[in-house]
Design a protein around this motif. Structure first.
Motif, PDB file in Angstrom:
ATOM      1  N   ALA A 100     146.062   9.345 -57.687  1.00 30.66           N
ATOM      2  CA  ALA A 100     145.234   8.264 -58.215  1.00 30.66           C
ATOM      3  C   ALA A 100     143.937   8.194 -57.438  1.00 30.66           C
ATOM      4  CB  ALA A 100     145.969   6.934 -58.107  1.00 30.66           C
ATOM      5  N   LEU A 101     142.879   7.779 -58.121  1.00 32.48           N
ATOM      6  CA  LEU A 101     141.629   7.434 -57.458  1.00 32.48           C
ATOM      7  C   LEU A 101     141.725   5.956 -57.120  1.00 32.48           C
ATOM      8  CD1 LEU A 101     138.964   9.301 -59.595  1.00 32.48           C
ATOM      9  CD2 LEU A 101     139.603   9.747 -57.214  1.00 32.48           C
ATOM     10  N   PRO A 102     141.643   5.604 -55.853  1.00 30.76           N
ATOM     11  CA  PRO A 102     141.838   4.199 -55.478  1.00 30.76           C
ATOM     12  C   PRO A 102     140.630   3.336 -55.822  1.00 30.76           C
ATOM     13  CG  PRO A 102     141.357   5.509 -53.544  1.00 30.76           C
ATOM     14  CD  PRO A 102     141.442   6.459 -54.699  1.00 30.76           C
ATOM     15  N   SER A 103     140.724   2.593 -56.908  1.00 31.48           N
ATOM     16  CA  SER A 103     139.670   1.651 -57.287  1.00 31.48           C
ATOM     17  C   SER A 103     139.822   0.385 -56.452  1.00 31.48           C
ATOM     18  CB  SER A 103     139.771   1.330 -58.778  1.00 31.48           C
ATOM     19  OG  SER A 103     141.021   0.752 -59.056  1.00 31.48           O
ATOM     20  N   THR A 104     138.882  -0.511 -56.592  1.00 35.69           N
ATOM     21  CA  THR A 104     138.916  -1.764 -55.855  1.00 35.69           C
ATOM     22  C   THR A 104     140.237  -2.494 -56.101  1.00 35.69           C
ATOM     23  OG1 THR A 104     136.545  -1.938 -56.135  1.00 35.69           O
ATOM     24  CG2 THR A 104     137.704  -3.940 -55.485  1.00 35.69           C
ATOM     25  N   GLY A 105     140.894  -2.854 -55.041  1.00 33.55           N
ATOM     26  CA  GLY A 105     142.152  -3.589 -55.153  1.00 33.55           C
ATOM     27  C   GLY A 105     143.383  -2.729 -55.352  1.00 33.55           C
ATOM     28  N   LEU A 106     143.197  -1.458 -55.711  1.00 34.13           N
ATOM     29  CA  LEU A 106     144.344  -0.598 -55.980  1.00 34.13           C
ATOM     30  C   LEU A 106     144.841   0.121 -54.730  1.00 34.13           C
ATOM     31  CD1 LEU A 106     146.236   0.380 -58.243  1.00 34.13           C
ATOM     32  CD2 LEU A 106     144.621   2.227 -58.696  1.00 34.13           C
ATOM     33  N   LEU A 107     143.980   0.337 -53.745  1.00 34.00           N
ATOM     34  CA  LEU A 107     144.366   1.105 -52.564  1.00 34.00           C
ATOM     35  C   LEU A 107     145.577   0.503 -51.859  1.00 34.00           C
ATOM     36  CD1 LEU A 107     143.956   3.466 -50.678  1.00 34.00           C
ATOM     37  CD2 LEU A 107     142.286   2.087 -49.415  1.00 34.00           C
ATOM     38  N   GLY A 108     145.568  -0.801 -51.632  1.00 34.89           N
ATOM     39  CA  GLY A 108     146.704  -1.443 -50.964  1.00 34.89           C
ATOM     40  C   GLY A 108     147.993  -1.308 -51.755  1.00 34.89           C
ATOM     41  N   ILE A 109     147.900  -1.409 -53.063  1.00 33.62           N
ATOM     42  CA  ILE A 109     149.070  -1.249 -53.934  1.00 33.62           C
ATOM     43  C   ILE A 109     149.612   0.166 -53.817  1.00 33.62           C
ATOM     44  CG2 ILE A 109     149.794  -1.147 -56.364  1.00 33.62           C
ATOM     45  CD1 ILE A 109     147.747  -3.521 -56.785  1.00 33.62           C
ATOM     46  N   LEU A 110     148.713   1.145 -53.866  1.00 28.99           N
ATOM     47  CA  LEU A 110     149.135   2.544 -53.754  1.00 28.99           C
ATOM     48  C   LEU A 110     149.793   2.815 -52.410  1.00 28.99           C
ATOM     49  CD1 LEU A 110     146.032   4.302 -55.354  1.00 28.99           C
ATOM     50  CD2 LEU A 110     148.275   3.932 -56.411  1.00 28.99           C
ATOM     51  N   ARG A 111     149.197   2.325 -51.347  1.00 27.17           N
ATOM     52  CA  ARG A 111     149.774   2.549 -50.008  1.00 27.17           C
ATOM     53  C   ARG A 111     151.152   1.896 -49.895  1.00 27.17           C
ATOM     54  NH1 ARG A 111     145.789   4.343 -46.250  1.00 27.17           N
ATOM     55  NH2 ARG A 111     144.707   5.954 -47.443  1.00 27.17           N
ATOM     56  N   ASP A 112     151.288   0.679 -50.439  1.00 28.40           N
ATOM     57  CA  ASP A 112     152.592   0.006 -50.402  1.00 28.40           C
ATOM     58  C   ASP A 112     153.636   0.750 -51.230  1.00 28.40           C
ATOM     59  OD1 ASP A 112     151.564  -1.924 -48.755  1.00 28.40           O
ATOM     60  OD2 ASP A 112     151.524  -3.514 -50.272  1.00 28.40           O
ATOM     61  N   ALA A 113     153.190   1.534 -52.201  1.00 30.22           N
ATOM     62  CA  ALA A 113     154.104   2.304 -53.055  1.00 30.22           C
ATOM     63  C   ALA A 113     154.358   3.711 -52.511  1.00 30.22           C
ATOM     64  CB  ALA A 113     153.539   2.386 -54.470  1.00 30.22           C
ATOM     65  N   GLY A 114     153.814   4.029 -51.336  1.00 35.78           N
ATOM     66  CA  GLY A 114     154.107   5.311 -50.700  1.00 35.78           C
ATOM     67  C   GLY A 114     153.037   6.375 -50.829  1.00 35.78           C
ATOM     68  N   PHE A 115     151.894   6.053 -51.403  1.00 38.51           N
ATOM     69  CA  PHE A 115     150.808   7.028 -51.518  1.00 38.51           C
ATOM     70  C   PHE A 115     150.140   7.227 -50.160  1.00 38.51           C
ATOM     71  CE2 PHE A 115     151.428   6.093 -55.869  1.00 38.51           C
ATOM     72  CZ  PHE A 115     150.764   7.031 -56.645  1.00 38.51           C
ATOM     73  N   ARG A 116     149.587   8.436 -49.974  1.00 37.26           N
ATOM     74  CA  ARG A 116     148.850   8.785 -48.763  1.00 37.26           C
ATOM     75  C   ARG A 116     147.553   9.474 -49.159  1.00 37.26           C
ATOM     76  NH1 ARG A 116     151.131   5.219 -47.125  1.00 37.26           N
ATOM     77  NH2 ARG A 116     153.076   5.224 -46.048  1.00 37.26           N
ATOM     78  N   PRO A 117     146.567   9.502 -48.247  1.00 40.80           N
ATOM     79  CA  PRO A 117     145.300  10.161 -48.574  1.00 40.80           C
ATOM     80  C   PRO A 117     145.506  11.628 -48.932  1.00 40.80           C
ATOM     81  CG  PRO A 117     145.099   8.892 -46.547  1.00 40.80           C
ATOM     82  CD  PRO A 117     146.558   8.913 -46.918  1.00 40.80           C
ATOM     83  N   GLY A 118     144.807  12.056 -49.972  1.00 39.92           N
ATOM     84  CA  GLY A 118     144.871  13.442 -50.419  1.00 39.92           C
ATOM     85  C   GLY A 118     143.465  14.007 -50.512  1.00 39.92           C
ATOM     86  N   PRO A 119     143.314  15.143 -51.177  1.00 44.01           N
ATOM     87  CA  PRO A 119     142.000  15.762 -51.296  1.00 44.01           C
ATOM     88  C   PRO A 119     141.059  14.966 -52.203  1.00 44.01           C
ATOM     89  CG  PRO A 119     143.625  16.974 -52.585  1.00 44.01           C
ATOM     90  CD  PRO A 119     144.368  15.920 -51.813  1.00 44.01           C
ATOM     91  N   ASP A 120     139.783  15.130 -51.967  1.00 45.84           N
ATOM     92  CA  ASP A 120     138.740  14.564 -52.823  1.00 45.84           C
ATOM     93  C   ASP A 120     138.814  13.045 -52.950  1.00 45.84           C
ATOM     94  OD1 ASP A 120     137.895  17.193 -53.311  1.00 45.84           O
ATOM     95  OD2 ASP A 120     139.275  17.371 -54.999  1.00 45.84           O
ATOM     96  N   GLY A 121     139.270  12.346 -51.918  1.00 44.52           N
ATOM     97  CA  GLY A 121     139.317  10.895 -51.963  1.00 44.52           C
ATOM     98  C   GLY A 121     140.443  10.323 -52.801  1.00 44.52           C
ATOM     99  N   ARG A 122     141.332  11.174 -53.279  1.00 41.65           N
ATOM    100  CA  ARG A 122     142.464  10.712 -54.089  1.00 41.65           C
ATOM    101  C   ARG A 122     143.615  10.270 -53.193  1.00 41.65           C
ATOM    102  NH1 ARG A 122     141.605  12.266 -59.359  1.00 41.65           N
ATOM    103  NH2 ARG A 122     140.067  13.908 -59.635  1.00 41.65           N
ATOM    104  N   GLU A 123     144.425   9.394 -53.720  1.00 36.29           N
ATOM    105  CA  GLU A 123     145.676   9.001 -53.088  1.00 36.29           C
ATOM    106  C   GLU A 123     146.784   9.775 -53.776  1.00 36.29           C
ATOM    107  OE1 GLU A 123     146.267   6.669 -50.458  1.00 36.29           O
ATOM    108  OE2 GLU A 123     144.113   7.003 -50.230  1.00 36.29           O
ATOM    109  N   VAL A 124     147.748  10.270 -53.009  1.00 39.91           N
ATOM    110  CA  VAL A 124     148.752  11.188 -53.545  1.00 39.91           C
ATOM    111  C   VAL A 124     150.148  10.797 -53.056  1.00 39.91           C
ATOM    112  CG1 VAL A 124     149.498  13.604 -53.590  1.00 39.91           C
ATOM    113  CG2 VAL A 124     147.068  13.065 -53.547  1.00 39.91           C
ATOM    114  N   VAL A 125     151.121  10.970 -53.931  1.00 36.80           N
ATOM    115  CA  VAL A 125     152.523  10.878 -53.520  1.00 36.80           C
ATOM    116  C   VAL A 125     153.230  12.110 -54.101  1.00 36.80           C
ATOM    117  CG1 VAL A 125     153.302   9.453 -55.482  1.00 36.80           C
ATOM    118  CG2 VAL A 125     154.565   9.393 -53.359  1.00 36.80           C
ATOM    119  N   GLU A 126     154.012  12.759 -53.248  1.00 38.61           N
ATOM    120  CA  GLU A 126     154.781  13.933 -53.691  1.00 38.61           C
ATOM    121  C   GLU A 126     156.046  13.448 -54.388  1.00 38.61           C
ATOM    122  OE1 GLU A 126     153.616  17.057 -53.470  1.00 38.61           O
ATOM    123  OE2 GLU A 126     151.834  16.189 -52.551  1.00 38.61           O
ATOM    124  N   LEU A 127     156.356  14.093 -55.496  1.00 38.24           N
ATOM    125  CA  LEU A 127     157.541  13.715 -56.260  1.00 38.24           C
ATOM    126  C   LEU A 127     158.682  14.627 -55.907  1.00 38.24           C
ATOM    127  CD1 LEU A 127     155.686  13.221 -59.658  1.00 38.24           C
ATOM    128  CD2 LEU A 127     156.385  11.436 -58.055  1.00 38.24           C
TER     129      LEU A 127
END
Length: 127
Positions: A100-127
C-alpha cells in the motif's frame, strides 16, 4: 458481547450497497470502478446491512495492492480489523505480498496491521 466479524469479497449482489456505504465514508475511493471490494461484516446480518468496514484492492496473482480502507468516522479500530482480516484471507491465495501507498491517516493503520516499510515508499506485508 460483540459480534463476530468476518472479511469476505463483496458479492455482486452487494456492490451497490457497498458503493453507497463507501461514498459516505470516502467519496474518492467509492468512485474508483477499477477496485475489488472486500468487506468486514457480521455473518448473522442480512444482506441489507452495511459493512462495518471496507477495503479496496487491486488484485494480482503475486502482489496485491491495497487501494484504500473506508470506515465510519472514528472507527479506526475497524479499519485495522479489516486490514488484518484481509491479510489472513489473502494468505489462502497465490498472492505473496500485500502493499500500500500510505496516504494521510493510513500509515498508522497499516503499521498496526503488520505492514513494514518497503521499496519506493510503499508499506508491505508478506503473505
Amino acid at each position: 458481547m460483540t459480534a463476530l466479524l468476518l472479511v469476505r469479497r463483496v458479492p455482486t449482489t452487494r456492490l451497490e450497497l457497498t458503493r453507497t456505504t463507501a461514498r459516505q465514508w470516502d467519496a474518492a475511493l467509492a468512485g474508483d470502478t477499477t477496485v475489488q471490494w472486500w468487506e468486514l461484516v457480521d455473518p448473522a446480518d442480512d444482506d441489507s446491512a452495511p459493512a462495518a468496514a471496507l477495503a479496496a484492492l487491486r488484485p494480482d496473482p503475486v502482489t496485491v495492492r491495497l487501494a484504500g480502507v473506508a470506515t465510519a468516522p472514528g472507527e479506526r479500530d475497524r479499519a485495522v480489523q479489516v486490514v488484518v482480516a484481509l491479510v489472513d484471507a489473502l494468505r489462502a491465495t497465490s498472492a505473496r505480498t500485500l502493499e500500500a501507498l500510505p496516504s494521510t491517516g493510513l500509515l498508522g493503520i497499516l503499521r498496526d496491521a503488520g505492514f513494514r516499510p518497503g521499496p519506493d515508499g510503499r508499506e508491505v506485508v508478506e503473505l
